[in-house]
Design a protein around this motif. Sequence first.
Motif, PDB file in Angstrom:
ATOM      1  N   ASP A  55       4.847   3.247   2.062  1.00 43.03           N
ATOM      2  CA  ASP A  55       3.861   3.275   3.156  1.00 43.03           C
ATOM      3  C   ASP A  55       3.450   1.888   3.630  1.00 43.03           C
ATOM      4  OD1 ASP A  55       2.683   2.922   0.557  1.00 43.03           O
ATOM      5  OD2 ASP A  55       0.716   3.263   1.438  1.00 43.03           O
ATOM      6  N   HIS A  56       4.043   0.843   3.096  1.00 38.12           N
ATOM      7  CA  HIS A  56       3.590  -0.532   3.340  1.00 38.12           C
ATOM      8  C   HIS A  56       3.503  -0.893   4.825  1.00 38.12           C
ATOM      9  CE1 HIS A  56       5.219  -0.094  -0.658  1.00 38.12           C
ATOM     10  NE2 HIS A  56       4.761  -1.269  -1.049  1.00 38.12           N
ATOM     11  N   TYR A  58       2.192   0.507   7.169  1.00 35.88           N
ATOM     12  CA  TYR A  58       0.963   0.899   7.883  1.00 35.88           C
ATOM     13  C   TYR A  58       0.044  -0.292   8.122  1.00 35.88           C
ATOM     14  CZ  TYR A  58      -2.707   0.839   4.233  1.00 35.88           C
ATOM     15  OH  TYR A  58      -3.647   0.462   3.311  1.00 35.88           O
ATOM     16  N   PHE A  59       0.231  -1.362   7.352  1.00 31.55           N
ATOM     17  CA  PHE A  59      -0.573  -2.564   7.641  1.00 31.55           C
ATOM     18  C   PHE A  59       0.263  -3.832   7.715  1.00 31.55           C
ATOM     19  CE2 PHE A  59      -1.147  -4.810   3.501  1.00 31.55           C
ATOM     20  CZ  PHE A  59      -0.468  -3.907   2.675  1.00 31.55           C
ATOM     21  N   MET A  84       5.682   8.783  -1.056  1.00 34.10           N
ATOM     22  CA  MET A  84       4.403   8.417  -0.448  1.00 34.10           C
ATOM     23  C   MET A  84       4.694   7.651   0.835  1.00 34.10           C
ATOM     24  SD  MET A  84       1.537   5.773  -1.655  1.00 34.10           S
ATOM     25  CE  MET A  84      -0.017   5.610  -0.782  1.00 34.10           C
ATOM     26  N   ARG A 105      -0.203   8.748   3.360  1.00 36.57           N
ATOM     27  CA  ARG A 105      -1.142   7.649   3.649  1.00 36.57           C
ATOM     28  C   ARG A 105      -2.060   8.096   4.791  1.00 36.57           C
ATOM     29  NH1 ARG A 105      -3.897   3.628   2.120  1.00 36.57           N
ATOM     30  NH2 ARG A 105      -2.152   3.059   0.802  1.00 36.57           N
ATOM     31  N   GLN A 139      -7.201   3.956   0.740  1.00 37.45           N
ATOM     32  CA  GLN A 139      -7.561   2.710   0.068  1.00 37.45           C
ATOM     33  C   GLN A 139      -9.071   2.622  -0.159  1.00 37.45           C
ATOM     34  OE1 GLN A 139      -4.530   1.930   0.088  1.00 37.45           O
ATOM     35  NE2 GLN A 139      -4.198  -0.219  -0.421  1.00 37.45           N
ATOM     36  N   LYS A 201      -4.755   5.558  -7.961  1.00 32.57           N
ATOM     37  CA  LYS A 201      -3.694   4.552  -8.128  1.00 32.57           C
ATOM     38  C   LYS A 201      -4.351   3.202  -8.357  1.00 32.57           C
ATOM     39  CE  LYS A 201      -0.762   3.072  -4.638  1.00 32.57           C
ATOM     40  NZ  LYS A 201       0.550   2.984  -3.964  1.00 32.57           N
ATOM     41  N   TYR A 203      -3.703  -0.913 -10.556  1.00 31.62           N
ATOM     42  CA  TYR A 203      -2.704  -1.880 -11.027  1.00 31.62           C
ATOM     43  C   TYR A 203      -2.748  -1.986 -12.545  1.00 31.62           C
ATOM     44  CZ  TYR A 203      -1.979  -3.203  -6.224  1.00 31.62           C
ATOM     45  OH  TYR A 203      -1.653  -3.154  -4.892  1.00 31.62           O
ATOM     46  N   ALA A 223       0.521   1.159  -9.290  1.00 28.81           N
ATOM     47  CA  ALA A 223       1.345   0.546  -8.244  1.00 28.81           C
ATOM     48  C   ALA A 223       2.213  -0.506  -8.930  1.00 28.81           C
ATOM     49  CB  ALA A 223       0.451  -0.121  -7.203  1.00 28.81           C
ATOM     50  N   GLY A 224       3.301  -0.866  -8.300  1.00 29.78           N
ATOM     51  CA  GLY A 224       4.166  -1.879  -8.895  1.00 29.78           C
ATOM     52  C   GLY A 224       3.711  -3.292  -8.582  1.00 29.78           C
ATOM     53  N   GLY A 225       3.136  -3.479  -7.380  1.00 25.52           N
ATOM     54  CA  GLY A 225       2.755  -4.818  -6.942  1.00 25.52           C
ATOM     55  C   GLY A 225       3.968  -5.597  -6.474  1.00 25.52           C
ATOM     56  N   ASP A 249       3.427   4.807  -8.934  1.00 21.32           N
ATOM     57  CA  ASP A 249       3.604   4.961  -7.481  1.00 21.32           C
ATOM     58  C   ASP A 249       4.133   3.610  -7.031  1.00 21.32           C
ATOM     59  OD1 ASP A 249       3.576   5.786  -4.886  1.00 21.32           O
ATOM     60  OD2 ASP A 249       1.424   5.508  -4.599  1.00 21.32           O
ATOM     61  N   MET A 250       5.414   3.448  -7.126  1.00 14.69           N
ATOM     62  CA  MET A 250       6.025   2.116  -7.059  1.00 14.69           C
ATOM     63  C   MET A 250       6.853   1.947  -5.791  1.00 14.69           C
ATOM     64  SD  MET A 250       8.049   0.426 -10.250  1.00 14.69           S
ATOM     65  CE  MET A 250       6.789  -0.062 -11.393  1.00 14.69           C
ATOM     66  N   ARG A 252       7.803  -1.934  -3.950  1.00 15.45           N
ATOM     67  CA  ARG A 252       8.622  -3.139  -3.822  1.00 15.45           C
ATOM     68  C   ARG A 252       9.540  -3.389  -5.017  1.00 15.45           C
ATOM     69  NH1 ARG A 252       3.427  -6.526  -2.304  1.00 15.45           N
ATOM     70  NH2 ARG A 252       2.576  -4.750  -3.466  1.00 15.45           N
TER      71      ARG A 252
HETATM   72  C1  R5P Z   1      -0.077  -0.706  -0.585  1.00 13.20           C
HETATM   73  O1  R5P Z   1      -1.217  -0.706  -0.270  1.00 13.20           O
HETATM   74  C2  R5P Z   1       0.692   0.471  -0.531  1.00 13.20           C
HETATM   75  O2  R5P Z   1      -0.201   1.521  -0.484  1.00 13.20           O
HETATM   76  C3  R5P Z   1       1.692   0.752  -1.637  1.00 13.20           C
HETATM   77  O3  R5P Z   1       1.885   2.120  -1.661  1.00 13.20           O
HETATM   78  C4  R5P Z   1       1.313   0.323  -3.015  1.00 13.20           C
HETATM   79  O4  R5P Z   1       0.890  -0.978  -3.062  1.00 13.20           O
HETATM   80  C5  R5P Z   1       2.460   0.555  -3.995  1.00 13.20           C
HETATM   81  O5  R5P Z   1       3.525  -0.208  -3.656  1.00 13.20           O
HETATM   82  P1  R5P Z   1       3.978  -1.472  -4.510  1.00 13.20           P
HETATM   83  O6  R5P Z   1       4.587  -0.912  -5.767  1.00 13.20           O
HETATM   84  O7  R5P Z   1       4.978  -2.170  -3.647  1.00 13.20           O
HETATM   85  O8  R5P Z   1       2.766  -2.277  -4.812  1.00 13.20           O
END
Ligand code: R5P
Length: 292
Positions: A55-56, A58-59, A84, A105, A139, A201, A203, A223-225, A249-250, A252
């Motif tokens: 969903d990245h 979206y912003f 997602m 999202r 969020q 969700k 970190y 999240a993966g970050g 919920d990964m 990148r």
């Molecule tokens: C970020 O706000 C998005 O909602 C992503 O869904 C979330 O950060 C998870 O993705 P990533 O593993 O890349 O951090």
Amino acid sequence: MPEADNEGKLYFENIPQEGKLFFLKGSNELDWGMKNRLARIFNPNDGRTVMLAIDHGYFQGPTSGLERVDVSIMPLVPDADVLMCTRGILRAVVPPAMTIPIVMRASGGPSILKELSDEQIAMDMEDCIRLGVCATAIQVFIGGEFESRSVVNMTRLVDAGLRYGIPTMAVTAVGKDLERNAKYFRLATRICAELGAHYVKTYFVEEGFETVTAACPVPIVIAGGKKRPELDALKMAYDAIDQGAAGVDMGRNIFQSDCPTGMMKAINAIVHGNEKPEKAFELYQTIKNEKK
Ligand code: R5P
């Protein structure tokens, strides 16, 4: 007498009807529709999920790895439990016959050029129903400039979802200036759960993550970050599950990997197969070498 109710042995008078507890933490008192949707997100056999987050955009627009979701992401979907995404990508790119559960999202507003905590609810629950989603995601910016509004947005989405049996996943967003430690994530995740989120969700943190999962009365996924080396990402997923997370919920760390299919399968092996990170990394490498 009509024949519908026949005398006989099919009443099984000696077998009490079972009243099982629902398998997911903090979800036992929810209604049938909520539980059914959550059971499509979290595998009832182990209570865990592998969500693929895409969903990245979206912003931040066409994020690296998501330039062409149709080409790069759709082949990964069969190895995910959940996708997602935004409604734009869902309608434009995801084939409706792909029956993967969708977590939608449902917040947005500011781009990466502006204050990110200035989000609004960006989707009607009616459209979520129309699209058959299993949960919404929003969020929540604890400590952020628009903290209160983001929390109230979440509660409004929870209320709207409760009317129709659609769970809400709160996403604990981290601001540039906010500390990323267990104390902060205990605060953020607990506030989300207290105010009605059905799962959260957050970190992973190296120190004390087990206190974050313990203090949150509903399931936590991580999240993966930012992209990190594959073995590090697998270790993070392993440690998170080991310390009480109900899944990932990964994004990148999967779609920016040099072998996204390998990472997808390796993450799956950890979450659902309890595989050690080193073994999962071997699986990733094998798949990567096969694709060369
Ligand atoms: C970020 O706000 C998005 O909602 C992503 O869904 C979330 O950060 C998870 O993705 P990533 O593993 O890349 O951090």
